[in-house]
Design an enzyme around this catalytic site. Structure first.
Site, PDB file in Angstrom:
ATOM      1  N   LYS A   1      -1.248  19.492   3.228  1.00  0.00           N
ATOM      2  CA  LYS A   1      -2.172  18.489   3.326  1.00  0.00           C
ATOM      3  C   LYS A   1      -1.869  17.342   4.543  1.00  0.00           C
ATOM      4  O   LYS A   1      -0.853  16.919   4.325  1.00  0.00           O
ATOM      5  CB  LYS A   1      -2.872  17.953   2.130  1.00  0.00           C
ATOM      6  CG  LYS A   1      -3.891  17.131   2.080  1.00  0.00           C
ATOM      7  CD  LYS A   1      -4.310  16.652   0.767  1.00  0.00           C
ATOM      8  CE  LYS A   1      -5.655  15.749   0.759  1.00  0.00           C
ATOM      9  NZ  LYS A   1      -6.022  15.357  -0.718  1.00  0.00           N
TER      10      LYS A   1
ATOM     11  N   SER B   1     -10.853  15.868  -1.979  1.00  0.00           N
ATOM     12  CA  SER B   1     -10.448  15.552  -0.465  1.00  0.00           C
ATOM     13  C   SER B   1      -9.838  16.662   0.191  1.00  0.00           C
ATOM     14  O   SER B   1      -9.645  16.766   1.313  1.00  0.00           O
ATOM     15  CB  SER B   1      -9.763  14.416  -0.399  1.00  0.00           C
ATOM     16  OG  SER B   1      -8.623  14.255  -0.939  1.00  0.00           O
TER      17      SER B   1
ATOM     18  N   SER C   1      -8.675  16.002  -6.432  1.00  0.00           N
ATOM     19  CA  SER C   1      -8.811  16.286  -5.065  1.00  0.00           C
ATOM     20  C   SER C   1      -7.984  17.596  -5.195  1.00  0.00           C
ATOM     21  O   SER C   1      -7.995  18.295  -3.878  1.00  0.00           O
ATOM     22  CB  SER C   1      -8.260  15.322  -4.131  1.00  0.00           C
ATOM     23  OG  SER C   1      -9.132  14.363  -4.050  1.00  0.00           O
TER      24      SER C   1
END
Length: 519
Positions: free
Chosen positions: A84, A159, A183
């Site tokens: 990420k 997210s 998330s």
């Protein structure tokens, strides 16, 4: 794309690791297969913000050479991974999904990236995300939304939608996400992947670009529970660089996953949280949840009902604590030290002072959701309202932690649906922040209490889209997640005749040529 490449991208990380160790396939072949897959489908999915083709292939060739020389390697050595974009990676652009960090190249690695590199996993690239991890849909990325591989017109969660979509679309067998209020788990639920939020402090946060320091936690995103256990054991453990790191070893996660896969949960007490399965949950989500409970009971688990009355206040407390911490953490992005700098043009006759540069930079660099939360957080921390808002939210947090403690006296794990609905349409909730925030209603309590949580795919809702089953355990008892999660996974796959993702529609390929290795 060759059939052999396609087959390699469909294998689990554990299976790939076994094949690499046995010499049945090389890391170079596996890595190239995934880079080819990225080239073919990511133009439609947009899971990645940056591809590290050349670096990944160099790591793969190094692994192959070391393995050929007889060197003892980590079990996952040579298995590709995606990271990420909120996790700093030396020499690779890291943006946190924001224009304010566009083009920034970190001079150091996050601790978990250092562990990944030391174990010699080729890093395929950095995945898309909501700006500074603020969102539940990955629509708030400054670089465009990620699309759900099950339906490209729908969100992949947030997210960390980029990591979940990359794994769900077979672009990566493993990925790293971060979970501040769900998330990792909520994207897992809506993409049919496994997502784990470890116990707070059990995986180092050193090198994570902070959103809310008391809530953020990095963890695995995979297609199987065993793969998550393997990755979790790799990235976890004490780190002296992180003052919140737990100075204890992880429990035996891989062993727990292998035990759970046998399907015997005799003696395990599974607590159903009454406050996390009521109004707002779709009929399909509740139906799959009920079916999963029946399977766990048939495997020997004892199902008990528990009440956590203060969970109903978790959403409100979270959206005071998170913005308050975010407003403080994001103060460093001011155009003075790194990242974007916007200098006023001077057309108004005023000098470009530091204050005006900061204002112009933050105004241009931050998106609407980030600005919204900074304003809310600054207000909650202001002198006249600190006790009424931030202080009260922290008191609620304590009550939620007490709810968990009482519930775990009655049950070994707690369970609920991961998200109240399946993936919604892109753009459907962008103009309604409160509706967007409600997607995290079931996942937020775990972050406020610091306990670990896992989402396991447990079927399709009435609309043909995946839903998730959430498992929560006491702090530092992450192995319980893996035992129960692996058992449910095995029971469901027996029922379905294979993994849930095999029922996803195949993505149309945009190209058949290999990805540009120098990206």
């Amino acid at each position: 794309m060759s059939a052999e490449s396609t087959d390699l991208t469909r294998l689990s990380a554990a299976t790939l690791a076994d094949k690499l160790t046995a010499g049945e396939v090389s890391s170079d072949e596996v890595t190239r297969a995934h880079l080819d897959r990225i080239a073919a489908v990511d133009p439609a999915v947009h899971a990645f913000l940056h591809i590290c083709g050349r670096r990944a292939l160099a790591t793969a060739r190094d692994v192959d050479a070391r393995r050929a020389a007889g060197e003892e390697l980590h079990p996952l050595a040579g298995v590709p991974i995606a990271v990420k974009d909120i996790i700093v990676t030396k020499g690779v652009p890291t943006t946190a999904g924001s224009r304010i960090l566009e083009g920034w190249v970190p001079p150091y690695d996050a601790t978990l990236v250092s562990k990944i590199k030391a174990a010699r996993l080729p890093i395929l690239g950095k995945t898309n995300m909501d700006e500074f991890a603020m969102g539940s849909s990955t629509e708030h990325s400054a670089f465009g939304p990620t699309h759900n591989p099950w339906d490209l017109d729908r969100i992949p969660g947030g997210s960390g939608g980029g990591s979940a979509a990359a794994v769900a679309s077979y672009q990566a067998p493993l990925a790293i996400g971060t979970d501040t209020g769900g998330s990792i788990r909520q994207p897992g639920a809506v993409t049919g992947t496994v997502g784990v939020k470890p116990t707070y402090g059990s995986v180092s946060r050193y090198g994570l670009i902070a959103l809310a320091s008391s809530l953020d936690q990095a963890g695995p995103v995979t297609r199987t529970v065993l793969d998550s256990a393997l990755l979790h054991e790799l990235i976890g453990g004490h780190d002296p660089h992180d003052s919140t790191s737990i100075p204890e070893p992880l429990p035996p996660l891989v062993a727990a996953a292998r035990q759970g896969a046998l399907g015997d949960l005799t003696g395990v007490r599974v607590g159903v949280v009454t406050e996390l399965n009521g109004d707002g949950y779709s009929d399909g989500v509740r139906a799959r949840f009920s079916e999963s409970l029946t399977l766990l009971q048939q495997a020997g688990a004892e199902i008990v009902e528990v009440s956590c009355p203060h969970f109903t206040y978790a959403l409100g407390a979270y959206y005071l604590i998170l913005p308050a911490e975010a407003s403080s953490n994001l103060a460093k992005f001011d155009g003075m030290r790194f990242g974007l700098r916007v200098t006023p043009d001077g057309g108004d006759g005023l000098a470009a002072t530091a204050e005006r540069v900061m204002s112009a930079t933050r105004g241009a660099g931050f998106g609407p959701e980030v600005k919204r939360r900074i304003i809310l957080g600054t207000y909650a921390l202001s002198a006249g309202y600190y006790d009424a808002y931030y202080g009260s939210a922290q008191k609620v947090r304590t009550l939620i932690q007490r709810d968990f403690a009482a519930a775990f006296e009655k049950a070994d794990v707690l369970v609920s649906p991961t998200a109240p609905t399946t993936a919604f349409k892109l753009g459907e909730k962008l103009d309604d922040p409160l509706a967007m925030y409600l997607n995290d209603v079931a996942t937020i309590p775990a972050n406020l209490a610091g306990v670990p949580g896992m989402s396991v795919p447990n079927g399709l809702s009435d609309d043909g889209l995946p839903v998730g089953f959430q498992i929560l355990a006491p702090a530092k008892a992450d192995d319980r997640l893996y035992r129960v999660g692996a058992a449910l996974e095995a029971l469901l796959e027996t029922r379905w005749g294979g993994p849930l993702l095999e029922r996803a529609p195949e993505l149309a390929t945009a190209a058949n040529s290999p990805v540009e290795a120098t990206r």
